[in-house]
Design an enzyme around this catalytic site. Structure first.
Site, mmCIF file in Angstrom:
data_model
loop_
_atom_site.group_PDB
_atom_site.id
_atom_site.type_symbol
_atom_site.label_atom_id
_atom_site.label_comp_id
_atom_site.label_asym_id
_atom_site.label_seq_id
_atom_site.Cartn_x
_atom_site.Cartn_y
_atom_site.Cartn_z
ATOM 1 N N ALA A 82 0.857 -1.184 0.000
ATOM 2 C CA ALA A 82 0.000 0.000 0.000
ATOM 3 C C ALA A 82 0.892 1.233 0.000
ATOM 4 O O ALA A 82 2.108 1.131 0.187
ATOM 5 C CB ALA A 82 -0.891 0.000 1.240
ATOM 6 N N LYS A 83 0.335 2.366 -0.223
ATOM 7 C CA LYS A 83 1.084 3.624 -0.130
ATOM 8 C C LYS A 83 0.082 4.763 -0.026
ATOM 9 O O LYS A 83 -1.049 4.650 -0.513
ATOM 10 C CB LYS A 83 1.960 3.829 -1.379
ATOM 11 C CG LYS A 83 3.136 4.730 -1.149
ATOM 12 C CD LYS A 83 4.291 3.979 -0.498
ATOM 13 C CE LYS A 83 5.470 4.863 -0.217
ATOM 14 N NZ LYS A 83 6.611 4.070 0.272
ATOM 15 N N GLY A 84 0.524 5.861 0.598
ATOM 16 C CA GLY A 84 -0.363 7.020 0.704
ATOM 17 C C GLY A 84 0.421 8.295 0.529
ATOM 18 O O GLY A 84 1.659 8.286 0.555
#
Ligand code: NAD
Length: 421
Positions: free
Chosen positions: A108-110
């Site tokens: 995931a990444k944000g």
């Protein structure tokens, strides 16, 4: 971490390697599509009261690429040039990195489009709390576990943990990693990425029959990864002959006293290339092409390209940074017989100790630093052996082998789980 401006070509390079590995694995088209695209992604618009009293709206993203092998794992980036495309690519990258070291996380990444250097501490706190609150149902120890990335740090993770906990009505330390020790952080996390780099270099030396004592190392970047790798390798008997940071590089065939260099840069706050230990001054880019046994880029992306890769003099390239070599340079590096320890393996010590942090938080029981380091060594050495063995048996280079191992692990789990109707 404080690096910005990572260009899209890094992601084009990562995608090229995914395509290559997927093709060699003869992935069926459905699986290929499933793994190429993210599970879900969201854009949030964050209304923030600035210190001036003015209302601003910041744009934030979170992309969950894969939860096939476990909760999503990946940092939150605060930078002016964050884009959804970039976050999407970084989320996929995390899936492969977690799979190559076989830890039970997806990717995931944000990110939030903002410039932390132009924001007050109170504004940063409000952005972090609102971002967390908007996505409180997306995050969770079993769902998606963020960490620091460019422009975010331990303090941001502490605010994140507190906000999430307030929403859930109980303290939930395992929702985020990279926290301060006092709030459920792990011993050894700060050194973990550099330590992991050293561990895989030790393995490469054994394999190639090179003596560690006096083995010459050039390290580009003197931040978390570079300074820790240099210090630990210095203590282990390596000779650090080249160092560089954003201010320039210094090469000294006799080797540097690395603890003294760390004191010079971090306590005395003096420019690295001005060190009184002496040596030949050069640009932080030229340091990479000096005579050495190991070159360890630990700064920024796209350092080795098809224009310059022929100039590398090292026997081993250990990628502490993410994406320091473009996909176009791969074949040149390979043709020179350089032993590559690719980024998704070499710098995975960081996410591995983040995994240990998550485990310790969920146990409510914290390990001694020696236990953290021993477990990290098991993971790094085993992963190195797996990748090298795979490369040999499948006649591919180490980088493609690492991607193939990772993609194969995700595909195998996916086939076992099946597709929910
Ligand atoms: P950092 O911000 O702590 O340090 C970066 C260092 O690189 C600084 O010394 C800076 O002066 C130097 N630098 C920046 N631009 C440079 C340039 N153009 N030439 C030479 N030096 C330059 O960052 P970090 O956490 O050490 O991360 C470094 C790299 O490692 C990044 O690619 C990051 O994505 C990767 N990485 C970090 C971790 C981690 O745990 N910190 C984990 C995996 C990968």
């Amino acid at each position: 971490m404080s690096l910005g401006n990572i260009s899209m070509s890094v992601y084009a390079s990562a995608e090229a390697r995914f395509e290559d590995a997927a093709r060699r694995l003869k992935l069926e088209e459905g699986l290929y599509k499933y793994m190429k695209y993210p599970d879900k992604e969201i854009t949030v618009y964050l209304p923030i009261s600035m210190d001036t009293g003015k209302l601003e709206v910041f744009i934030g993203y979170r992309v969950l690429h894969s939860v096939i092998r476990g909760p999503g794992k990946g940092g939150i980036r605060y930078a002016p040039d964050v884009t959804l495309d970039e976050v999407r690519a970084l989320a996929a990258w995390m899936t492969w990195k977690c799979a190559v070291v076989n830890i039970p996380f997806g990717g995931a990444k944000g990110g939030v489009i903002c410039d932390p250097s132009q924001l007050s501490r109170a504004e940063l706190e409000r952005i972090t709390r609102r971002y967390t609150a908007e996505l409180a149902d997306w995050f969770g120890p079993e769902l998606d576990v963020p960490a620091p990335d460019v422009g975010t740090n331990e303090q941001v993770m502490a605010w994140f943990m507190d906000t999430y906990s307030m929403h859930k009505g109980h303290t939930a330390t395992a929702v985020v990693t990279g926290k301060p020790l006092e709030l459920g952080g792990s011993r050894g996390r700060r050194e973990a990425t550099g330590r992991g780099c050293m561990m895989v270099c030790n393995k490469a030396l054994d394999l190639l029959g090179i003596e560690r004592e006096g083995c010459r190392v050039v390290v580009q970047g003197f931040g978390n990864v570079g300074s820790m790798a240099a210090m630990l390798m210095h203590q282990a008997g390596y000779r650090i002959v080249g160092v560089a940071d954003i201010n320039g590089g210094l090469y000294n065939e006799d080797g540097f006293d690395v603890p003294a260099l760390i004191d010079w840069v971090y306590n005395q706050r003096k420019p690295l290339p001005e060190s009184l230990q002496g040596g030949t001054k050069m640009s932080s880019h030229d340091i990479l092409f000096q005579p050495c046994d190991i070159v360890l880029p630990a700064a920024t992306e796209n350092q080795f390209t098809k224009e310059n890769a022929h100039r590398i003099q090292a026997k081993i390239l250990c990628e502490g940074a993410n994406g320091p070599t473009t996909s176009e340079a791969d074949s040149i590096v390979e043709s020179k017989g350089i032993f590559v320890i690719p980024d998704i393996l070499a710098n995975a010590g960081g996410v591995t100790v983040s995994y240990f942090e998550w485990v310790q938080d969920r146990q409510g029981f914290f390990w001694r630093e020696s236990e953290v380091n021993d477990r990290l060594q098991d993971v790094m050495e085993h992963s190195f052996d797996t990748v090298v063995h795979y490369a040999k048996t499948h006649r591919v280079n180490n980088r493609i082998a690492a991607y193939m191992v990772a993609i194969d692990r995700v595909a195998t789990t996916l086939k076992m789980r099946g597709i929910y109707a």
